[in-house]
Each structure stands twice: as C-alpha cells, then as structure tokens.
Design an enzyme around this catalytic site. Structure first.
Site, PDB file in Angstrom:
ATOM      1  N   CYS A 101     -30.416  19.215  -9.945  1.00 27.01           N
ATOM      2  CA  CYS A 101     -30.813  18.147  -9.032  1.00 27.01           C
ATOM      3  C   CYS A 101     -30.032  16.879  -9.366  1.00 27.01           C
ATOM      4  O   CYS A 101     -29.832  16.559 -10.533  1.00 27.01           O
ATOM      5  CB  CYS A 101     -32.310  17.849  -9.167  1.00 27.01           C
ATOM      6  N   GLN A 102     -29.602  16.189  -8.333  1.00 23.49           N
ATOM      7  CA  GLN A 102     -28.910  14.920  -8.524  1.00 23.49           C
ATOM      8  C   GLN A 102     -29.863  13.901  -9.139  1.00 23.49           C
ATOM      9  O   GLN A 102     -29.486  13.128 -10.011  1.00 23.49           O
ATOM     10  CB  GLN A 102     -28.377  14.421  -7.185  1.00 23.49           C
TER      11      GLN A 102
END
Length: 137
Positions: free
Chosen positions: A49-50
């Site tokens: 996930c960013q």
C-alpha cells in the site's frame, strides 16, 4: 453478507459522479472500526500500500472481526468497504466471497494504479487471515 453488499451498491448508486463517490468513501473512512494502538506496528502493516494501512483480525465465536487504520483518509474508507462486508463472518465465508460488489460500485476502475495495488494487498491480507483462522478451527 449479500445484504450488506447490496446496501453498499445502493449507497453508491445514489451518486452521479465519482467525485461524490470519493467523498462518500472519505465519509466511510470516518466510520472505520479502529484498530487498537497496540496493533499499529509493522507486524500488522499491509505491504504493497502506498499509504500506511494496519489491519488486525481476531476470531470470536467462530467469526473473524477486523479492525484497521490508515494514515490516509481515502484509504480508511477503502479498507472500511472490505471490513463492513467481511467482519463478523466465518473464515470460510470470507474465503468464498468473490468481492464482486467492489466491481459493481466501480471502485477498481476508478482507483489510481497505486491505490489499486493497495486494494489488492488489503484483499490478500483479509483472505490470508481467513485462511489462517480456517485452518485453526
């Protein structure tokens, strides 16, 4: 579970454009079942996930209960879309769910590539918890 999925689909159908839907996802993020601070560690951080997303699962009375948090408000809403449907279900129900409601609301096609990767990582982690709890019985 199908009833909750249909509720989400109906809620998203109320909005005409995706900016309104994004705003609704942000609102959903405010309703996220919050993770206990003790689980906001690297062990519960979802890779891929960013944003930072922590996901914790516990098995109570044969059902998996999810809590989560993120440092990004839109990501909180996205993870809540999963938790709202899957939390409180048996591990097998979670494993068997195809999450087609995410396609029905158009989420996947309107996310940036990095958010799509994050969603895929969240789905993978939710399913991994279900598989782990399913094998423990």
């Amino acid at each position: 579970m199908q009833e909750v999925e249909q509720e989400l689909i109906s809620e998203f159908e109320m909005f005409d454009d995706w900016m309104d839907k994004y705003n609704y996802i942000i609102e959903l993020g405010k309703e996220l079942p919050m993770i206990d601070e003790q689980y906001k560690t690297s062990q519960f951080l979802i890779e891929g996930c960013q944003s930072q997303v922590w996901l914790h699962a516990d098995k109570q009375d044969g059902k998996v209960i999810f809590t989560a948090d993120s440092d990004a408000i839109i990501t909180k809403g996205i993870v809540n879309l999963l938790i709202r449907v899957l939390s409180g279900r048996t591990p097998q129900e979670i494993i068997d769910n195809d999450l087609s409601y995410l396609d029905a609301i158009g989420l996947k096609e309107h996310l940036s590539p990095t958010r799509s990767n994050g969603l895929a990582s969240m789905i993978k982690q939710v399913k991994l918890y279900a598989v782990a709890f399913n094998s423990v019985q």
